[in-house]
Scaffold this motif. Structure first.
Motif, PDB file in Angstrom:
ATOM      1  N   LYS A  46     -12.222  -2.769 -14.053  1.00 15.96           N
ATOM      2  CA  LYS A  46     -12.973  -1.518 -13.986  1.00 15.96           C
ATOM      3  C   LYS A  46     -14.421  -1.736 -14.420  1.00 15.96           C
ATOM      4  O   LYS A  46     -15.352  -1.199 -13.805  1.00 15.96           O
ATOM      5  N   THR A 106       1.539   2.802  -9.816  1.00 17.50           N
ATOM      6  CA  THR A 106       2.251   1.796 -10.600  1.00 17.50           C
ATOM      7  C   THR A 106       3.736   1.902 -10.311  1.00 17.50           C
ATOM      8  O   THR A 106       4.296   2.997 -10.300  1.00 17.50           O
ATOM      9  N   LEU A 148     -13.270   2.073  -9.117  1.00 21.89           N
ATOM     10  CA  LEU A 148     -11.828   2.039  -8.936  1.00 21.89           C
ATOM     11  C   LEU A 148     -11.315   3.466  -8.780  1.00 21.89           C
ATOM     12  O   LEU A 148     -11.513   4.303  -9.661  1.00 21.89           O
ATOM     13  N   LEU A 153      -6.913  -4.966 -16.182  1.00 19.84           N
ATOM     14  CA  LEU A 153      -7.343  -3.782 -15.447  1.00 19.84           C
ATOM     15  C   LEU A 153      -8.630  -3.209 -16.036  1.00 19.84           C
ATOM     16  O   LEU A 153      -9.522  -2.773 -15.291  1.00 19.84           O
ATOM     17  N   SER A 199       0.496   7.099 -13.748  1.00 18.21           N
ATOM     18  CA  SER A 199       0.472   6.709 -12.338  1.00 18.21           C
ATOM     19  C   SER A 199       1.776   6.069 -11.887  1.00 18.21           C
ATOM     20  O   SER A 199       1.852   5.570 -10.763  1.00 18.21           O
ATOM     21  N   THR A 258      -4.552   4.967  -7.556  1.00 16.55           N
ATOM     22  CA  THR A 258      -3.914   3.912  -8.357  1.00 16.55           C
ATOM     23  C   THR A 258      -2.454   4.274  -8.592  1.00 16.55           C
ATOM     24  O   THR A 258      -2.150   5.341  -9.132  1.00 16.55           O
ATOM     25  N   SER A 287      -9.052   6.119  -9.218  1.00 15.00           N
ATOM     26  CA  SER A 287      -7.899   6.391 -10.080  1.00 15.00           C
ATOM     27  C   SER A 287      -6.852   7.236  -9.372  1.00 15.00           C
ATOM     28  O   SER A 287      -5.650   7.109  -9.636  1.00 15.00           O
TER      29      SER A 287
END
Length: 296
Positions: A108, A125, A118, A104, A147, A123, A120
């Motif tokens: 970025k 998870t 990217l 990751l 996240s 984003t 954020s």
């Protein structure tokens, strides 16, 4: 961009010249009411709404796949401007998450070097693991731990950390009954054939969307989905709740929900075995060959 088409994709000759003429020598102006700005050269980007725009963007971000492939513990999917990377491991292998974090970080850096960013805030998870193991996994995620979500939406389907799909099925049932209530108000205004088209467009299509995932649903959730189909059939045929549903479904040539998902899986399997499915699906099927002779 022209160098990337030549070096990474291997374009040359008239094809490369055609793309070059499309990307170079462009200009733009800004017009507001009766005022128009001077013309300026367009040094980057592609025309908005163009047919080649999505294709050129995919070619532009093609190196992202090469970056992720350097990490053997990380797999990925690319959907236009959406990137999904995931890592599977046993309870004794949390160190594999370091590959995910490093991957990751490299992504970025590449995005920053190529005038992209990217997001954020978008984003998300998802940790699919037993509840007792989730705190330890979050500890190894570092900055990604902020996240972590209990469920997230993937191509229209809500996945939860238990992979039970119960939340998605309940939301699907609620959504279908909302449309059935609205459709019932049209029953006296349209013909039976038109009513059936409306039911298929707003209800059946939702029950069939990604229904191969419903194999993990328990009997209670499958019964909820079957109740939706039964209600749609009764609405279409104008029958009451006491009428047995099996003859009604048979007269409409509707397979029950459970058989519909089995049919979907069988069709995908047949196509994968006969070279009619994408390679990512065909690679999941390994023909079984017995080590001993069988009577069958």
């Amino acid at each position: 961009m022209i160098e990337r088409l030549r070096d990474l994709v291997g374009m040359s000759g008239h094809v490369l010249d055609w793309f070059s003429s499309y990307l170079t020598g462009r200009s733009f102006t800004v017009s507001i009411n009766n005022f128009q700005s001077d013309s300026a050269d367009l040094l980057c980007g592609v025309p908005q709404g163009s047919v080649l725009g999505p294709v050129l963007f995919l070619l532009y971000v093609l190196p992202l796949g090469h970056i992720i492939q350097h990490y053997s513990d990380v797999s990925y999917h690319l959907f236009a401007d959406d990137i999904q990377i995931y890592c599977s491991f046993n309870s004794s292998e949390p160190h594999k998450l370091s590959s995910l974090i490093n991957c990751l970080s490299e992504l970025k850096q590449w995005l920053n070097d190529n005038s992209l960013q990217l997001n954020s805030s978008k984003t998300e998870t998802l940790i699919i693991a037993p509840d007792s193991a989730i705190p330890g996994i979050k500890h190894h995620l570092g900055d990604l731990s902020s996240s972590v979500k209990t469920k997230l939406r993937n191509l229209g389907v809500n996945f939860d950390q238990d992979m039970s799909l119960e939340f998605y099925s309940k939301h699907l049932v609620k959504n279908c009954f909302f449309h059935l209530r609205n459709i019932s108000k049209l029953r006296s205004m349209v013909s039976t054939n038109e009513l059936e088209m409306i039911v298929h467009a707003f209800v059946s299509s939702r029950l069939d969307y990604c229904n191969s995932l419903f194999t993990c649903l328990n009997k209670k959730e499958l019964a909820r989905l079957q109740f939706v189909q039964n209600s749609a059939a009764r609405l279409l045929t104008r029958t009451n709740r006491r009428t047995h549903i099996t003859p009604i479904l048979k007269s409409l040539h509707w397979l029950p929900v459970l058989y519909r998902l089995h049919f979907k899986i069988l069709v995908l399997t047949f196509r994968a075995l006969h070279g009619q499915a994408p390679a990512c699906i065909a690679s999941l099927i390994q023909p079984y060959s017995s080590t001993r002779s069988l009577r069958s």
